[in-house]
Design a protein around this motif. Structure first.
Motif, mmCIF file in Angstrom:
data_model
loop_
_atom_site.group_PDB
_atom_site.id
_atom_site.type_symbol
_atom_site.label_atom_id
_atom_site.label_comp_id
_atom_site.label_asym_id
_atom_site.label_seq_id
_atom_site.Cartn_x
_atom_site.Cartn_y
_atom_site.Cartn_z
ATOM 1 N N LYS A 139 0.774 -1.007 -0.061
ATOM 2 C CA LYS A 139 0.276 -0.105 0.009
ATOM 3 C C LYS A 139 0.697 1.173 0.449
ATOM 4 N N ARG A 140 1.840 1.201 0.573
ATOM 5 C CA ARG A 140 3.006 2.400 1.125
ATOM 6 C C ARG A 140 3.333 2.785 -0.578
ATOM 7 N N LEU A 141 4.241 1.688 -0.864
ATOM 8 C CA LEU A 141 5.106 2.150 -2.183
ATOM 9 C C LEU A 141 4.202 2.079 -3.220
ATOM 10 N N ARG A 142 2.833 1.327 -3.675
ATOM 11 C CA ARG A 142 1.986 2.113 -4.666
ATOM 12 C C ARG A 142 1.579 3.512 -4.751
ATOM 13 N N ALA A 143 0.901 3.635 -2.924
ATOM 14 C CA ALA A 143 1.859 5.503 -2.813
ATOM 15 C C ALA A 143 2.158 6.132 -3.673
ATOM 16 N N ARG A 144 3.178 5.634 -3.705
ATOM 17 C CA ARG A 144 4.390 6.832 -3.549
ATOM 18 C C ARG A 144 4.570 7.430 -5.067
ATOM 19 N N PRO A 145 5.232 8.962 -5.042
ATOM 20 C CA PRO A 145 4.763 9.249 -6.414
ATOM 21 C C PRO A 145 5.002 8.940 -8.051
ATOM 22 N N ALA A 146 5.082 8.830 -9.342
ATOM 23 C CA ALA A 146 5.484 8.108 -10.217
ATOM 24 C C ALA A 146 7.246 8.121 -10.649
ATOM 25 N N TRP A 147 7.417 9.546 -10.683
ATOM 26 C CA TRP A 147 9.045 9.464 -9.796
ATOM 27 C C TRP A 147 9.877 8.280 -10.051
ATOM 28 N N ARG A 148 9.789 7.901 -7.933
ATOM 29 C CA ARG A 148 10.312 7.335 -8.072
ATOM 30 C C ARG A 148 9.574 5.033 -8.395
ATOM 31 N N GLU A 149 9.089 5.630 -9.049
ATOM 32 C CA GLU A 149 9.225 4.112 -10.550
ATOM 33 C C GLU A 149 9.489 2.671 -9.192
ATOM 34 N N TRP A 150 8.073 2.759 -8.235
ATOM 35 C CA TRP A 150 7.882 1.618 -8.362
ATOM 36 C C TRP A 150 6.225 0.819 -8.705
ATOM 37 N N ASP A 151 7.068 0.355 -9.454
ATOM 38 C CA ASP A 151 6.195 -1.216 -10.101
ATOM 39 C C ASP A 151 6.109 -2.264 -9.178
ATOM 40 N N GLU A 152 4.686 -2.817 -9.927
ATOM 41 C CA GLU A 152 5.055 -4.389 -9.114
ATOM 42 C C GLU A 152 5.941 -5.178 -9.000
ATOM 43 N N PRO A 153 6.535 -5.810 -9.699
ATOM 44 C CA PRO A 153 7.803 -6.049 -9.422
ATOM 45 C C PRO A 153 8.762 -5.582 -8.668
ATOM 46 N N ARG A 154 9.462 -4.826 -8.868
ATOM 47 C CA ARG A 154 10.005 -3.854 -7.990
ATOM 48 C C ARG A 154 9.927 -3.876 -6.251
ATOM 49 N N ILE A 155 8.651 -3.724 -6.390
ATOM 50 C CA ILE A 155 7.529 -3.885 -5.406
ATOM 51 C C ILE A 155 7.531 -4.797 -4.626
ATOM 52 N N GLU A 156 7.277 -6.346 -5.224
ATOM 53 C CA GLU A 156 7.107 -7.440 -4.830
ATOM 54 C C GLU A 156 9.092 -7.819 -4.272
ATOM 55 N N GLU A 157 10.145 -7.600 -5.136
ATOM 56 C CA GLU A 157 11.044 -7.527 -4.770
ATOM 57 C C GLU A 157 11.547 -7.336 -3.778
ATOM 58 N N MET A 158 11.485 -5.932 -3.311
ATOM 59 C CA MET A 158 10.942 -5.439 -1.990
ATOM 60 C C MET A 158 10.595 -6.350 -0.734
ATOM 61 N N LEU A 159 9.235 -6.790 -0.844
ATOM 62 C CA LEU A 159 9.030 -7.883 -0.187
ATOM 63 C C LEU A 159 9.633 -8.784 -0.023
ATOM 64 N N GLU A 160 10.205 -9.580 -1.015
ATOM 65 C CA GLU A 160 11.106 -10.337 -1.262
ATOM 66 C C GLU A 160 12.313 -9.887 0.410
ATOM 67 N N PHE A 161 13.066 -9.273 -0.027
ATOM 68 C CA PHE A 161 13.895 -8.207 0.972
ATOM 69 C C PHE A 161 13.619 -8.250 2.598
ATOM 70 N N THR A 162 12.169 -8.267 2.593
ATOM 71 C CA THR A 162 11.836 -8.113 3.627
ATOM 72 C C THR A 162 11.961 -10.010 4.465
#
Length: 200
Positions: A139-162
């Protein structure tokens, strides 16, 4: 003037791997030895979206100059990751020569700092990872502004890191604090107490 601790103040040689004994540096080229302040570094880490950038200004206000709170991403170029980490350690060590410990806010894990030659400049590196539930992070990453480029694959990478960070924290010596249900003030309370308990 505060110099890069790799540079000998006597002959100007720059060490690729500093020679450190306690809180004394020695130049391999000329043998000059000089003292330096060897303070602990505080790494406030964790995945993007867990609250590091939110807590940074709150911590800076609470400590009022006792420590220096810095955002790691300001020097990010997206190229040499190891060089980026080493640069931050050198920067923190230089700031320590002013007598104030550094709190470095950014996504980092002990295997990225501990093997570096610059690690010798610190008495300890204390790691506190802010984490959050997968739903909250998405929810937090999807709400970030577009210039930060948080697409779904990148979000999943961050979830794996977590997930990796949560599982690996005990063996890595990383403390963990879950911000899912914590208000910014409550999270700042926790982090402030954690830092103060470890200050010299």
């Amino acid at each position: 003037m505060v110099l890069d601790l790799r540079i000998c103040p006597a002959c100007g040689d720059r060490a690729d791997r500093p020679v450190v004994s306690g809180s004394t540096l020695e130049c391999v080229r000329c043998g000059h030895a000089w003292p330096f302040r060897k303070l602990p570094l505080f790494a406030l880490t964790g995945p993007s979206g867990a609250g590091k950038s939110t807590l940074g200004p709150l911590l800076a206000a609470r400590f009022g100059g006792e420590v220096v709170v810095l955002e790691q991403d300001v020097l990010w170029t997206g190229e040499d990751v190891e060089g980026f980490r080493a640069t931050w350690l050198r920067m923190a060590a230089m700031l320590h020569q002013n007598g104030r410990p550094v709190v470095l806010c950014g996504t980092v894990a002990p295997p990225e700092f501990e093997p570096l030659p610059e690690r010798a400049f610190f008495s300890d590196v204390h790691y506190l990872a802010l984490v959050s539930s997968p739903e909250s992070l998405r929810k937090r990453l999807r709400a970030r502004p577009a210039w930060r480029e948080w697409d779904e694959p990148r979000i999943e990478e961050m979830l794996e890191f977590t997930e990796w960070l949560r599982k690996s924290a005990p063996e890595l010596g990383v403390d963990v604090f879950d911000t899912t249900e914590a208000s910014p003030e409550a999270a700042a309370d926790h982090v402030e107490k954690w830092i103060r308990a470890r200050l010299p």
